[in-house]
Design a protein around this motif. Structure first.
Motif, mmCIF file in Angstrom:
data_model
loop_
_atom_site.group_PDB
_atom_site.id
_atom_site.type_symbol
_atom_site.label_atom_id
_atom_site.label_comp_id
_atom_site.label_asym_id
_atom_site.label_seq_id
_atom_site.Cartn_x
_atom_site.Cartn_y
_atom_site.Cartn_z
ATOM 1 N N GLN A 168 -15.249 -11.627 6.020
ATOM 2 C CA GLN A 168 -15.119 -11.458 7.453
ATOM 3 C C GLN A 168 -16.421 -11.108 8.172
ATOM 4 O O GLN A 168 -16.780 -11.689 9.165
ATOM 5 C CB GLN A 168 -14.115 -10.324 7.674
ATOM 6 C CG GLN A 168 -13.436 -10.339 8.984
ATOM 7 C CD GLN A 168 -12.122 -9.563 8.908
ATOM 8 O OE1 GLN A 168 -11.670 -9.170 7.835
ATOM 9 N NE2 GLN A 168 -11.503 -9.362 10.036
ATOM 10 N N SER B 45 -4.964 -9.180 14.508
ATOM 11 C CA SER B 45 -5.617 -8.218 13.625
ATOM 12 C C SER B 45 -4.582 -7.348 12.918
ATOM 13 O O SER B 45 -3.630 -6.876 13.525
ATOM 14 C CB SER B 45 -6.542 -7.361 14.475
ATOM 15 O OG SER B 45 -7.187 -6.436 13.661
ATOM 16 N N GLY B 46 -4.793 -7.156 11.642
ATOM 17 C CA GLY B 46 -3.935 -6.244 10.892
ATOM 18 C C GLY B 46 -2.656 -6.866 10.390
ATOM 19 O O GLY B 46 -1.825 -6.183 9.823
ATOM 20 N N CYS B 47 -2.500 -8.171 10.569
ATOM 21 C CA CYS B 47 -1.220 -8.746 10.151
ATOM 22 C C CYS B 47 -1.217 -9.121 8.682
ATOM 23 O O CYS B 47 -0.201 -9.563 8.171
ATOM 24 C CB CYS B 47 -0.854 -9.934 11.026
ATOM 25 S SG CYS B 47 -1.888 -11.341 10.728
ATOM 26 N N GLY B 48 -2.314 -8.960 8.003
ATOM 27 C CA GLY B 48 -2.287 -9.156 6.557
ATOM 28 C C GLY B 48 -2.957 -10.418 6.068
ATOM 29 O O GLY B 48 -2.806 -10.782 4.902
ATOM 30 N N LYS B 49 -3.715 -11.056 6.914
ATOM 31 C CA LYS B 49 -4.354 -12.302 6.499
ATOM 32 C C LYS B 49 -5.339 -12.069 5.362
ATOM 33 O O LYS B 49 -5.305 -12.748 4.328
ATOM 34 C CB LYS B 49 -5.111 -12.926 7.692
ATOM 35 C CG LYS B 49 -4.275 -13.079 8.937
ATOM 36 C CD LYS B 49 -5.062 -13.678 10.069
ATOM 37 C CE LYS B 49 -6.189 -12.815 10.595
ATOM 38 N NZ LYS B 49 -5.772 -11.634 11.341
ATOM 39 N N THR B 50 -6.205 -11.090 5.573
ATOM 40 C CA THR B 50 -7.225 -10.836 4.554
ATOM 41 C C THR B 50 -6.586 -10.412 3.242
ATOM 42 O O THR B 50 -6.998 -10.831 2.166
ATOM 43 C CB THR B 50 -8.193 -9.753 5.042
ATOM 44 O OG1 THR B 50 -8.739 -10.169 6.279
ATOM 45 C CG2 THR B 50 -9.301 -9.519 4.051
ATOM 46 N N MET B 51 -5.552 -9.586 3.339
ATOM 47 C CA MET B 51 -4.890 -9.111 2.128
ATOM 48 C C MET B 51 -4.285 -10.269 1.347
ATOM 49 O O MET B 51 -4.332 -10.291 0.121
ATOM 50 C CB MET B 51 -3.808 -8.099 2.484
ATOM 51 C CG MET B 51 -4.339 -6.766 2.897
ATOM 52 S SD MET B 51 -5.424 -6.080 1.639
ATOM 53 C CE MET B 51 -6.564 -5.216 2.673
ATOM 54 N N GLU C 210 -12.378 -15.407 8.625
ATOM 55 C CA GLU C 210 -12.986 -15.257 9.942
ATOM 56 C C GLU C 210 -14.482 -15.561 9.897
ATOM 57 O O GLU C 210 -15.306 -14.687 10.176
ATOM 58 C CB GLU C 210 -12.751 -13.830 10.464
ATOM 59 C CG GLU C 210 -11.345 -13.350 10.155
ATOM 60 C CD GLU C 210 -10.656 -12.744 11.349
ATOM 61 O OE1 GLU C 210 -11.239 -12.744 12.434
ATOM 62 O OE2 GLU C 210 -9.502 -12.312 11.191
ATOM 63 N N PRO D 267 1.858 -0.698 9.978
ATOM 64 C CA PRO D 267 2.677 -1.255 8.884
ATOM 65 C C PRO D 267 3.898 -0.422 8.529
ATOM 66 O O PRO D 267 4.957 -0.983 8.253
ATOM 67 C CB PRO D 267 1.691 -1.290 7.715
ATOM 68 C CG PRO D 267 0.360 -1.412 8.356
ATOM 69 C CD PRO D 267 0.434 -0.705 9.662
ATOM 70 N N PHE E 35 0.860 -1.183 0.000
ATOM 71 C CA PHE E 35 0.000 0.000 0.000
ATOM 72 C C PHE E 35 0.884 1.216 0.000
ATOM 73 O O PHE E 35 1.932 1.225 0.643
ATOM 74 C CB PHE E 35 -0.871 0.020 1.259
ATOM 75 C CG PHE E 35 -2.139 -0.752 1.092
ATOM 76 C CD1 PHE E 35 -3.253 -0.138 0.551
ATOM 77 C CD2 PHE E 35 -2.218 -2.088 1.476
ATOM 78 C CE1 PHE E 35 -4.426 -0.853 0.390
ATOM 79 C CE2 PHE E 35 -3.385 -2.795 1.316
ATOM 80 C CZ PHE E 35 -4.499 -2.176 0.776
HETATM 81 N N1 LIG Z 1 -7.033 0.442 2.010
HETATM 82 C C1 LIG Z 1 -5.921 0.318 2.738
HETATM 83 N N2 LIG Z 1 -4.996 1.304 2.713
HETATM 84 C C2 LIG Z 1 -3.869 1.204 3.443
HETATM 85 N N3 LIG Z 1 -3.588 0.176 4.207
HETATM 86 C C3 LIG Z 1 -4.474 -0.839 4.285
HETATM 87 C C4 LIG Z 1 -5.686 -0.818 3.556
HETATM 88 N N4 LIG Z 1 -6.394 -1.925 3.835
HETATM 89 C C5 LIG Z 1 -5.631 -2.633 4.704
HETATM 90 N N5 LIG Z 1 -4.478 -1.995 4.975
HETATM 91 C C6 LIG Z 1 -3.415 -2.435 5.858
HETATM 92 O O1 LIG Z 1 -3.117 -3.739 5.551
HETATM 93 C C7 LIG Z 1 -2.793 -4.443 6.734
HETATM 94 C C8 LIG Z 1 -3.354 -5.844 6.646
HETATM 95 O O2 LIG Z 1 -4.765 -5.780 6.606
HETATM 96 P P1 LIG Z 1 -5.678 -7.076 6.621
HETATM 97 O O3 LIG Z 1 -7.074 -6.656 6.434
HETATM 98 O O4 LIG Z 1 -5.124 -8.075 5.685
HETATM 99 O O5 LIG Z 1 -5.493 -7.601 8.100
HETATM 100 P P2 LIG Z 1 -6.154 -8.852 8.765
HETATM 101 O O6 LIG Z 1 -5.047 -9.707 9.158
HETATM 102 O O7 LIG Z 1 -7.182 -9.398 7.899
HETATM 103 O O8 LIG Z 1 -6.770 -8.187 10.059
HETATM 104 P P3 LIG Z 1 -8.182 -8.453 10.730
HETATM 105 O O9 LIG Z 1 -7.996 -9.562 11.641
HETATM 106 O O10 LIG Z 1 -8.418 -7.176 11.433
HETATM 107 O O11 LIG Z 1 -9.123 -8.712 9.640
HETATM 108 C C9 LIG Z 1 -3.377 -3.681 7.882
HETATM 109 O O12 LIG Z 1 -2.355 -3.379 8.790
HETATM 110 C C10 LIG Z 1 -3.879 -2.417 7.291
HETATM 111 O O13 LIG Z 1 -3.304 -1.337 7.941
#
Ligand SMILES: Nc1ncnc2c1ncn2[C@@H]1O[C@H](COP(=O)(O)OP(=O)(O)OP(=O)(O)O)[C@@H](O)[C@H]1O
Ligand SMILES: Nc1ncnc2c1ncn2[C@@H]1O[C@H](COP(=O)(O)OP(=O)(O)OP(=O)(O)O)[C@@H](O)[C@H]1O
Ligand SMILES: [Mg+2]
Ligand SMILES: [Mg+2]
Lengths: 327, 653, 328, 342, 329
Positions: A99, A44-50, A182, A280, A15
């Motif tokens: 999610q 949370s936020g570690c990037g799983k969804t991404m 999730e 991040p 990003f």
């Molecule tokens: N649109 C965006 N712009 C900038 N950064 C983003 C954006 N969407 C997500 N991120 C960053 O990407 C990182 C990973 O997000 P992700 O959704 O993959 O986390 P996650 O592991 O699925 O968390 P959760 O358990 O909260 O769902 C997050 O730290 C977030 O800050």
């Protein structure tokens, strides 16, 4: 077994931020065999969804999957697929349960029609036939009064029912890979148990491969065959469920498991991990867990941790482990 | 882009425009140019002006003669009108009041008498009652009527005509049979004949007044004129359009009246060479039976720019030259070459009117109470108003600077007369101001600057500029004049209560006689005393005396002398700063024939004609749409979206 | 739903009463009926005419308390301007114009058609163009298309409408001669010629604000989770935009749109007067110039009525567009 | 009455200074302002210039001489603003139109009194167009700004009270509001001005009456939401009084909305004034009047464009800048974008 | 366990009903019985966990006790004073002694207030500070107490992470030195690692200050670790309460049993929870008749859908089930 169904290699998602692009998923790799359930865990936020979205090629706009990433699904190069190929793949071979079932259903479209749409996008069947199939699916996932529920709107359904609708939408075309992001987080425990049971059944009956994303080790324990643990965009440990839960090797995994309160710990302090996950942009350069790791020592900070095979099926990325194992 | 898509240009339809619908078309009340455009064509009058002759000359219309005033034994004067036979009203359902299936009726002398009685009727509220007040018993009739109405409810419930009848009509209006109307005047009033050339004294059927009462979905008489004229109003949509259509029952169309002066085009001998030379009048029309136009269409055009542009496109047949496009149209006081090329013609005519700045003579500072001091102040203020500049700036020079209230072309107008206070002389003004005790605009008594107010009911941005012009002129003297622009209501209120100092006003004559201007300053019509039109409240015994002597006098040299004396009084007293006599410029297309402007009266459409073929041809030629910009625009849009489509395409593969 | 509607209408009615109160204060208490009458009948009119006029126009009674009647009499309060004002407005008896005595109701009816024939196309095309561009921009978001349209919108919004009209008339009517400069025809087969130019100008001048609003709405919607779900199902861009985003965006757009409906009736003041369209806007302008208080009062009242109706409609249309909103 | 406007200027400057200090103290706002400055520097500078011009035009006093050779008692006894003194319109004028930088008159080609000095030409009365455009600044800011400054506090008080306390207060405020809101605002504005008469005060009152509703509705609705917010409940749990909650929680959280709405309303008002001017009920010396006058000038030949152009540009620039700032502000103050930035 | 001997808070039939308005005159046609005759007891220094599924009324009970929502009926005795009957002025004193930590740390902090002001708000309101410096000092102390860097007190909430925000909320609740803190899902919104930090913190504070917690949660793992006593809530009613160990080892109410059975374990040896309850949680606006739980109950009796089961008191708690009744007898 021959080739794995899905292979993710060096997948990075970046990003833009103040100074250049930040990788929120940084060169992670894993693979999934047909019929297997892999759990991707992490806070949370570690990037799983991404990571999962990278596979679906659905990363939201300013973000993108880096060129270095290689994703192969059933022998096809997903990264290089055309938009139309991708569209055909999505929802047919690859489907995803998102999610938050509360917001992931279109609020103004009847739930049945949303499932019908998923079917009719990929199969040329009449509306009536699709509708019939949808109702069957609804019954299959345990939605009572399926016939009536077909034409209600999402807001009239409870969380559990919405999640069931999502699931029936995802499995409507009998996908080969189901990504469950999730799937139970927003649900009550009793309902969670029902959904877990349902997923188990589906997996058993349809032989679907599942990529389960969660932060709840209990859910992992319930469903997964193998587990991959992520921390701050990096893979830190992989292994079978049993291995990982029983004898975690990476300090982070250890910390996490220790932090989960249960009866046994009553009266004792919980085993907390000091500090918080930094945002991040501030992730450390070397091992990302460095600043919170109880076992951190000086190479951790600057250099990427090496990959250590902890057992036949397990791997971890850790300097400390490397040192312990004498490398 | 043709605004009349349903009609070809080939019919004899005249296209004109209106800005604002008249408030009323009741001939007893309608007093504005915008109303007269209609009423003058819908209502015939006893007398008319000759279409071509200047100075204006009265000709008989519904009357068979222009009556000679006959002095009676008791000093009163009688006017005897013999009426034309068999003149009938236009078809109208109002006449059904007389019986089923009847939709017209022969005009009788009684209809004239009815209308004159209406002028006196307080309920009709005619603005010209005073002008007819010399008719014997008219005033008494008015009072009686109003007394009976308030006293006797049965009487008040009667129809208007029955009420008049019950009172025996106006004593000075005698109906001798169907065809003779005799008017008795208390004293000689030669000007009154002009009033019989105006729609105020047109025959009005009582049926129309009774029927069109505005109830139960019927129109009001004010919106539904029923007359005898050459045209009938068939569409009257105030927001949108009026249509006048030829009245088949017009007397001129009947064989026995075909040669009546008002029914045929003037003879060749009456057409001046100048009119022919300028192309204004087509000699071929001499003696032909009127009217020529089938229909007259008025379209609403609130804004002047679109109206003028449509005129240029050929969609209106004539129109005033608006100030805004003056330069495009007029060059060196003549038609610009571009316009001439289009075949346009320009007609200029000085209107019998005057614009002036008035002082409220009742005011303590500028009025008579301050005596000589205020006189000098007024003189000084008069001396710095450069009307030439004003005309240049605001009217493109369309006007004649005024030196007295009398406009050119009127009896008593002296082209050589130069009002010494009406040419700019700042030094003299300064010294006068100093003499008045306001050197440099400072009041010596109070040592404070003199402050005056310029009152107006015009709040528009344009209006403001005009006032600003005068204010800055006075400013050069050091006089501080403040513009008090309120809405019209408030302004009226101020005028009513006398709380005003300086105002800007104009007067357009009702008829071409000096009396019609000079009476604006007689005491008898002072606003404060009688609510008359003398808004300056100028009251001067000598003036009144002279005015009385001049008023009803025939046009002889003595009259000229008196007029000189009257203007002499105004010259020094300065109740007014006379500004200018307006000049109307009319632009008309080559296909519009016989349109001689009538400064005084009203457009008389019966004389005009159109060459429809020429018009159709020209319109077509002038209005070819220019299409290339559209194509260019489309091209541009396509060019602009191309990269977007490319990006899209790239993204998809 | 029905009960809701009834309640909503009842409240609307109360609001109408409030509006009438406002009008009463404005047009009877602040603007003196005597002044209005004076102005209308002219300076030189006799007392008789003056009284008659006031009577005809319903200005002849005392404001709130009629002392002609005894203290106990009911008529003391009903035989007043206040009561009359309410009674007449509520029964749609608008009386006669202060300026020229013509019946106001008739003029409003006559003006409604031209007004509608201008504003309905203006509204529909404006909406269409606005939504289309907004969709386009949302689709091409963060590209030069988005940015340039945004800049364009800003510019378009900052220009006074008067300038659009004058400029448009001159350019298209006078120079390019595509359409008549002004005018109107009630015949629908030709009316389009006259309406094309004002509609075009109206659309252009409203374009900026609309597109910007809709763009925000669409962008908001495209970022929602259900859009991602739809994509994950395999929907293409166009299907996502039309079948999913548009339907959801409809709701905020509706508010904007339905509230504009009263203006369809009250007409576009400037456009109508410049283009000579004999509609209600034109009528209003004329009332302003002619100090015609009764017409203006009626126009304000009708505007308010329609506005209230529009609001009720908005609320109802919410239910149709958005199943989440349950009217209770 | 120069002292009124002088005092108003003083009060405004004092208020501005106080506001500035409070903002400086508050990190959120000063950061927002800094972000705004970063993003919209040009717009802010332009707005500041407009404000300065308006202020200069509002400070007036009697005395002093008019430059040039005009010995003008009027000028000497009338309060003149700083702008008047700099430009001295009494002396700096021509007979009638002249084009920008022209050496000679527009029609008669007569040499000008001040050849080449009229940067934007002169209008029909020979007044310098630049001067008129500058005078319009004050009117525009008066219309949009001053009205709002007076109206907003009142509207806020009613809106917040209605939203926070609910019950009868809310019923009354809501009723008044919906009544006013249900009259199309332009019509209401026109009706008010027609009835009240024309004049700066009247127009401002009319604008106030119509503008009141928007702010009131906004603050009521938002307060209703905020009242239920967790942090407000937490404050209640902490024993904070109603006044404390309104002052410390509700108002600060409304502020950003008010600022943005103000900016948008401001531009709306300035644009609406052109319509009022067209209807003949506009304010003296406004750009709307200049534009309205220019209606006639456009079809002159050659065209007189500078008057319209000057007024339109002045208006356009102001509206655009305010709009741009409002837009940027919306982004900056939006908690969502803010959070993502972190 | 003699530290828990004095009763601090006791509610009697505490009910909070939210009206459902409908129809022409917005007549109240029914109620969401968010809390319906709730009886709980908390002893000083004890942690009572209120568990139950989402929407069952846990938060409502907490807020009602603090009078953030007004109770419809019932009483709540705090040190034998009925809180519900107090005048607002008189209740002000009790506000100091009763505090709440809200469900969502992000939304319970005013985004436009510095952390210092947020934490200091209570101190100010209760007149516990003399001047600005005093406030700063006290806030700094509080922040250190919850392991926050006191240098950050001039920052705004958005500059903190979720765990830090929750600490701020805790510090804010601690500021007026309360005796009872309602922790409304104080850890649910947090990651496990942070959750552990917060739980440890709460534990420590309880030990140091002899705090009493009403700990609202749905996470049984946390309850098991943290609570002394547990009250289980289902659709506005307490269905069972008792000491934590007993509830976990020997649940009496079928709902409690289902709850316990549904909680998955992280023990890799134990896998495969069986869903013990049927169907979904019904809406509190239209709760099932009789025993609210009967449609989902695997062991329901014939009368369950008609009669409301009574509270059956045992030596170690209460259960609201006909089966318990039989058990007892
Ligand atoms: N649109 C965006 N712009 C900038 N950064 C983003 C954006 N969407 C997500 N991120 C960053 O990407 C990182 C990973 O997000 P992700 O959704 O993959 O986390 P996650 O592991 O699925 O968390 P959760 O358990 O909260 O769902 C997050 O730290 C977030 O800050
Ligand atoms: N102010 C209110 N007005 C109307 N209904 C309300 C209100 N507050 C809560 N409710 C309803 O009361 C019921 C109980 O709500 P409450 O917030 O107490 O549940 P909870 O157990 O805390 O749930 P969660 O675990 O989701 O926080 C819910 O159905 C909710 O919809
Ligand atoms: Mg996620
Ligand atoms: Mg809760």
């Amino acid at each position: 077994m021959s080739k794995p169904l899905l292979e993710m290699q060096n997948v990075s998602v970046t990003f833009p931020s103040g100074a250049g692009r930040v990788a929120v998923v940084d060169e992670i790799s894993f693979s999934l065999d047909e019929g297997e359930v892999l759990a991707l865990v992490g806070e949370s936020g570690c990037g799983k969804t991404m990571a999962a979205l990278a596979l679906m090629r659905l990363i939201p706009k300013p973000g993108r999957a880096e060129k270095t990433s290689r994703i192969t699904f059933d022998g096809k190069d997903v990264m290089a697929a055309s938009v139309d190929d991708m569209r055909a793949l999505r929802g047919y071979d690859l489907s995803m349960i998102f999610q938050d079932p509360m917001t992931c259903l279109n609020p103004v479209v009847r739930v049945g029609d949303q499932v019908v749409e998923a079917i009719r996008l990929h199969e040329s069947v009449s509306y009536g036939a699709a509708r019939k199939r949808t109702i069957e699916l609804f019954e299959r996932v345990g939605i009572p009064d399926a016939e009536q529920r077909f034409s209600t709107y999402p807001h009239l359904l409870s969380g559990g029912l919405k999640q069931r609708v999502m699931i029936s939408m995802a499995v409507a075309t009998k996908p080969r890979l189901l990504i469950a992001d999730e799937p139970t987080t927003a649900l009550d425990v009793t309902v969670q148990a029902q959904i877990l049971e349902l997923l188990r059944e589906l997996q058993r009956d349809l032989g679907t491969t599942i990529l389960l994303i969660t932060h709840d080790f209990a859910v992992v324990n319930e469903l997964a065959d193998r587990v991959a643990v992520m921390y701050a965009g990096k893979m830190v440990e992989k292994g079978t469920r049993y291995e990982l839960l029983k004898m975690p090797r990476h300090p982070y995994t250890e910390g996490l498991l220790g932090a989960i309160p249960h009866a046994a710990q009553r009266g004792h302090e919980l085993n907390e991990i000091e500090g918080v996950v930094p945002p991040p942009a501030l992730w450390p350069a070397g091992c990302r867990f460095t600043n919170r790791c109880p076992k951190a020592f000086e190479p951790c900070e600057g250099t990427l941790p090496p990959r250590i095979e902890t057992s036949g099926t397990g791997v971890a990325w850790c300097h400390a482990l490397a040192k312990a194992s004498g490398r | 882009n043709n605004p009349y898509p349903n009609e070809g240009g080939e019919t004899r339809v005249f296209y004109s425009s209106f800005a604002e619908a008249p408030r009323t078309l009741d001939p007893a009340v309608a007093y504005t140019t915008s109303a007269h455009v209609i009423t003058a064509n819908v209502f015939d009058t006893l007398l008319e002006y000759h279409y071509l002759k200047r100075p204006y000359e009265l000709i008989p219309a519904l009357a068979e003669n222009v009556p000679e005033p006959r002095e009676m034994a008791d000093g009163r004067v009688s006017l005897l009108f013999r009426l034309r036979d068999g003149v009938s009203f236009q078809r109208d359902r109002a006449f059904e009041l007389n019986g089923e299936g009847i939709d017209t009726r022969i005009v009788t002398a009684q209809d004239f008498a009815f209308q004159i009685a209406r002028l006196a009727d307080p309920a009709v509220n005619s603005p010209v009652f005073e002008n007819f007040a010399s008719i014997t018993g008219l005033r008494a009739f008015r009072t009686l009527l109003s007394e009976r109405r308030s006293g006797d409810t049965d009487f008040a419930a009667l129809r208007a005509d029955q009420q008049y009848m019950a009172l025996g009509g106006v004593p000075g209006v005698l109906v001798n049979g169907d065809n003779e109307l005799e008017i008795i005047l208390d004293q000689p009033n030669p000007q009154i004949l002009y009033w019989f050339a105006m729609p105020f004294t047109t025959p009005v059927p009582w049926e129309a007044v009774a029927y069109y009462d505005g109830n139960e979905g019927r129109d009001r008489f004010a919106d539904h004129p029923v007359g005898t004229g050459p045209y009938a109003l068939t569409v009257y949509d105030k927001q949108f359009r009026f249509v006048l259509e030829r009245n088949a029952l017009w007397y001129g169309a009947q064989s026995e009246h075909r040669d009546a002066p008002g029914a045929a085009f003037p003879a060749l001998s009456d057409i001046s060479d100048e009119d022919i030379a300028s192309g204004r009048i087509e000699p071929a029309y001499a003696g032909r039976a009127l009217p020529f136009l089938e229909r007259i269409e008025f379209r609403r055009e609130r804004e002047s720019i679109p109206r003028f542009n449509k005129l240029l496109q050929g969609y209106y047949d004539d129109g005033g030259v608006i100030k805004e496009s003056f330069d495009a149209v007029v060059e060196n006081d003549d038609l610009s070459p571009e316009m001439a090329e289009l075949g346009m013609r320009l007609d200029k005519v000085v209107e019998p009117g005057v614009y002036y700045i008035g002082f409220n003579m009742d005011d303590d500072v500028v009025g008579r109470a301050a005596g000589d001091r205020s006189r000098k102040l007024r003189q000084a203020m008069s001396l710095v108003v450069d009307v030439g500049q004003y005309l240049e700036i605001f009217l493109n020079g369309r006007g004649v600077p005024a030196h007295s209230p009398l406009p050119p072309g009127l009896f008593g107008y002296d082209p050589d007369y130069r009002n010494p206070y009406r040419s700019v002389d700042v030094d003299r003004a300064r010294s006068l101001l100093a003499e008045a005790g306001y050197p440099g605009g400072i009041d010596l008594e109070t040592n404070a600057p003199l402050k005056l107010t310029f009152d107006t009911g015009d709040t528009s941005a344009q209006g403001r500029l005009r006032y600003q012009f005068f204010v800055s002129a006075w400013r050069t003297l050091g006089i501080d004049v403040e513009i008090a622009a309120t809405n019209y209501n408030k302004f009226q209120e101020k005028v009513r209560s006398g709380a005003y100092q300086i105002f800007f006003w104009g007067w357009i004559a009702d008829y071409p006689d000096p009396e019609n201007f000079l009476f604006l300053l007689e005491s008898a019509s002072a606003r404060s005393a009688t609510e008359g039109p003398n808004t300056a409240n100028f009251m001067d015994a000598r003036y009144d005396e002279l005015f009385a002597a001049m008023e009803n006098r025939a046009n002889d040299t003595r009259r000229i002398e008196i007029i000189r004396e009257l203007t002499g009084i105004l010259e020094t007293e300065r109740p007014w700063i006379e500004l200018f006599h307006p000049e109307a410029y009319t632009l008309r297309h080559s296909w519009l024939l016989n349109a001689k402007p009538m400064g005084l009266s009203y457009p008389v459409f019966k004389y005009r004609d159109i060459d429809p073929d020429l018009r159709a041809e020209r319109r077509l030629a002038w209005n070819k749409p220019l299409m290339w910009p559209l194509y260019a625009f489309i091209l541009f849009i396509v060019a602009a979206t191309l990269p977007a489509i490319r990006t899209l395409y790239r993204e998809r593969t | 739903m029905f009960a809701y509607l009834v309640r909503r209408i009842a409240y609307g009615f109360v609001t109408v009463l409030g509006v009438l109160m406002l009008l009463f204060v404005l047009f009877f208490a602040i603007a003196d009926p005597d002044d209005i009458a004076r102005k209308a009948v002219g300076e030189r009119a006799s007392a008789e005419v003056y009284e008659q006029w006031k009577k005809n126009h319903g200005y002849d009674k005392p404001l709130i308390v009629n002392t002609d009647h005894g203290a106990a009499e009911f008529a003391r309060y009903t035989d007043t301007l206040f009561f009359d004002h309410y009674r007449r407005m509520l029964t749609f008896d608008f009386g006669r114009s202060d300026a020229d005595d013509s019946p106001i109701a008739g003029r409003i009816l006559a003006g409604a058609v031209p007004s509608l024939s201008l504003t309905v196309p203006l509204f529909v095309i404006g909406l269409g163009v606005g939504v289309f561009f907004a969709l386009l921009v949302a689709f091409f978001r963060d590209t030069y298309v988005d940015r340039s349209v945004l800049v364009l919108c800003m510019l378009a919004m900052s220009i006074a409408s008067l300038i659009y009209i004058i400029g448009g008339q001159y350019l298209i009517g006078m120079l390019l001669r595509w359409f008549p400069i002004s005018g109107f025809d009630p015949d629908p087969t030709v009316a389009y010629r006259f309406l094309a130019l004002p509609v075009l100008i109206g659309v252009v001048s409203g374009f900026g604000a609309d597109v910007r609003l809709y763009r925000t709405v669409f962008l908001e919607e495209t970022n929602r989770d259900y859009v991602r779900t739809a994509r994950a199902k395999g929907c293409g861009d166009i299907r996502v935009m039309t079948a999913h985003v548009l339907r959801n965006a409809l709701i905020p757009i509706l508010t904007n749109v339905v509230l504009a409906i009263p203006f369809l009736f009250t007409g576009a003041l400037l456009l109508e007067s410049f283009f000579g369209i004999p509609g209600l806007g034109s009528l209003t302008v004329e009332a302003i110039h002619g100090n015609d208080f009764s017409t203006l009062r009626t126009m304000v009242y009708i505007g308010a009525l329609l506005f209230i109706l529009g609001q009720i409609l908005t609320d109802v249309s919410y239910t149709l567009a958005d199943p989440r909103v349950r009217l209770r | 009455m120069p002292w009124i406007s002088n005092i108003a200027v003083l009060v405004l400057v004092a208020l501005g200074f106080l506001g500035w200090r409070t903002i400086r103290r508050n990190r959120l706002w000063s950061e927002a302002l800094r972000a705004l400055w970063r993003r919209r520097r040009i717009s802010l500078v332009i707005i500041a210039v407009y404000v300065v011009i308006a202020l200069l035009d509002s400070i007036a006093w009697v005395g002093g001489t008019v430059s040039g050779d005009v010995s003008d008692a009027v000028a000497a006894f009338k309060p003149r603003s700083i702008i008047d003194r700099i430009i001295a319109p009494e002396a700096f004028k021509e007979l009638s139109y002249s084009a920008p930088f022209a050496e000679a008159g527009f029609y008669d080609d007569a040499p000008l009194n001040h050849p080449g000095a009229h940067v934007l030409g002169t209008d029909i009365l020979g007044q310098d167009v630049l001067y008129r455009a500058l005078k319009g600044v004050r009117v525009a800011l008066l219309i949009g700004g001053l009205t709002s400054l007076i109206v907003i506090p009142i509207a806020l008080a009613f809106g917040v009270a209605a939203g926070y306390f609910g019950g009868r207060i809310d019923d009354v405020v809501f009723f008044v509001m919906s009544t006013l809101a249900s009259v199309p605002s332009l019509l209401l504005l026109i009706a008010l001005i027609m009835v009240l008469g024309i004049g700066t005060v009247q127009v401002c009152v009319a604008l106030g009456v119509t503008g009141w509703v928007g702010f009131c509705r906004l603050s009521r609705g938002e307060t209703l939401k905020l009242r239920e917010a967790d942090y407000v409940q937490a404050a209640r749990a902490l024993g904070v009084s109603h006044a404390g909650i309104i002052l410390r929680h509700i108002l600060p959280n409304l502020a950003h909305l008010i600022v943005i709405t103000f900016a948008l309303q401001f531009t709306g008002l300035v644009l609406a004034e052109t319509i009022l001017s067209y209807l003949g009920i506009g304010l003296d010396g406004s750009w709307g009047q200049m534009i309205d006058q220019a209606r006639d000038e456009l079809s002159r030949d050659p065209i007189v464009w500078w008057n319209l152009a000057a007024a339109s540009c002045a208006l356009f620039t102001l509206v655009l800048c305010v709009n741009l700032c409002a837009d940027a502000m919306r982004d900056i103050l939006d908690p969502r974008t803010r959070r993502e930035e972190q | 366990m003699n530290k828990h001997d004095t009763l601090l808070l006791r509610t009697e039939g505490l009910s909070t009903w939210f009206p459902i308005r409908r129809g022409l005159l917005r007549k109240t046609v029914g109620h969401v019985r968010a809390a319906d005759g709730v009886n709980i007891k908390i002893r000083r220094g004890e942690t009572l966990a209120l568990v139950g599924e989402s929407g069952c009324g846990k938060t409502t009970v907490g807020k009602t006790i603090l009078r953030l929502v007004e109770a419809t009926s019932g009483r709540a005795f705090y040190d034998d004073v009925d809180l519900m009957a107090l005048e607002p002025g008189a209740f002000h004193d009790y506000r100091r002694r009763l505090q709440i930590i809200m469900q969502d740390p992000a939304s319970s902090l005013d985004p436009r207030m510095t952390v210092r002001d947020s934490i200091g708000e209570g101190l100010r309101a209760f007149g516990m500070v003399s001047d600005d410096e005093d406030l700063t000092r006290q806030v700094a102390e509080l922040m250190q107490l919850v392991s926050l860097d006191s240098d950050t007190m001039h920052r705004y909430p958005h500059e903190f992470s979720g765990g830090q925000r929750q600490r701020i909320c805790i510090a804010r609740a601690l500021a007026p030195e309360p005796e009872l803190i309602v922790c409304d899902e104080a850890v649910s919104a947090l990651d496990v690692s942070i959750q552990a930090q917060i739980l440890n913190l709460l534990e420590r504070l309880q030990a140091e200050r002899n705090l009493t917690y009403l700990f609202i949660t749905h996470d049984l793992g946390v309850v098991r670790y943290f609570a002394d006593r547990v009250a289980v809530m289902y659709l506005g009613r307490i269905v069972e309460d008792g000491p934590a160990e007993r509830i976990f080892s020997e649940p009496r109410h079928p709902y409690t049993r289902a709850l316990l059975a549904s909680a998955p374990s992280i023990d890799p040896e134990h896998r495969g929870v069986e869903p013990a309850a049927l169907g979904d949680v019904p809406s509190p606006a239209r709760p099932p008749s009789g025993c609210h739980y009967h449609p989902r109950c695997p062991v329901r009796l014939g009368r369950c859908d008609r009669d409301v089961p009574p509270e059956v008191n045992f030596a170690d708690g209460m259960s609201r089930c006909f089966l318990s009744e039989e058990q007892e007898s």
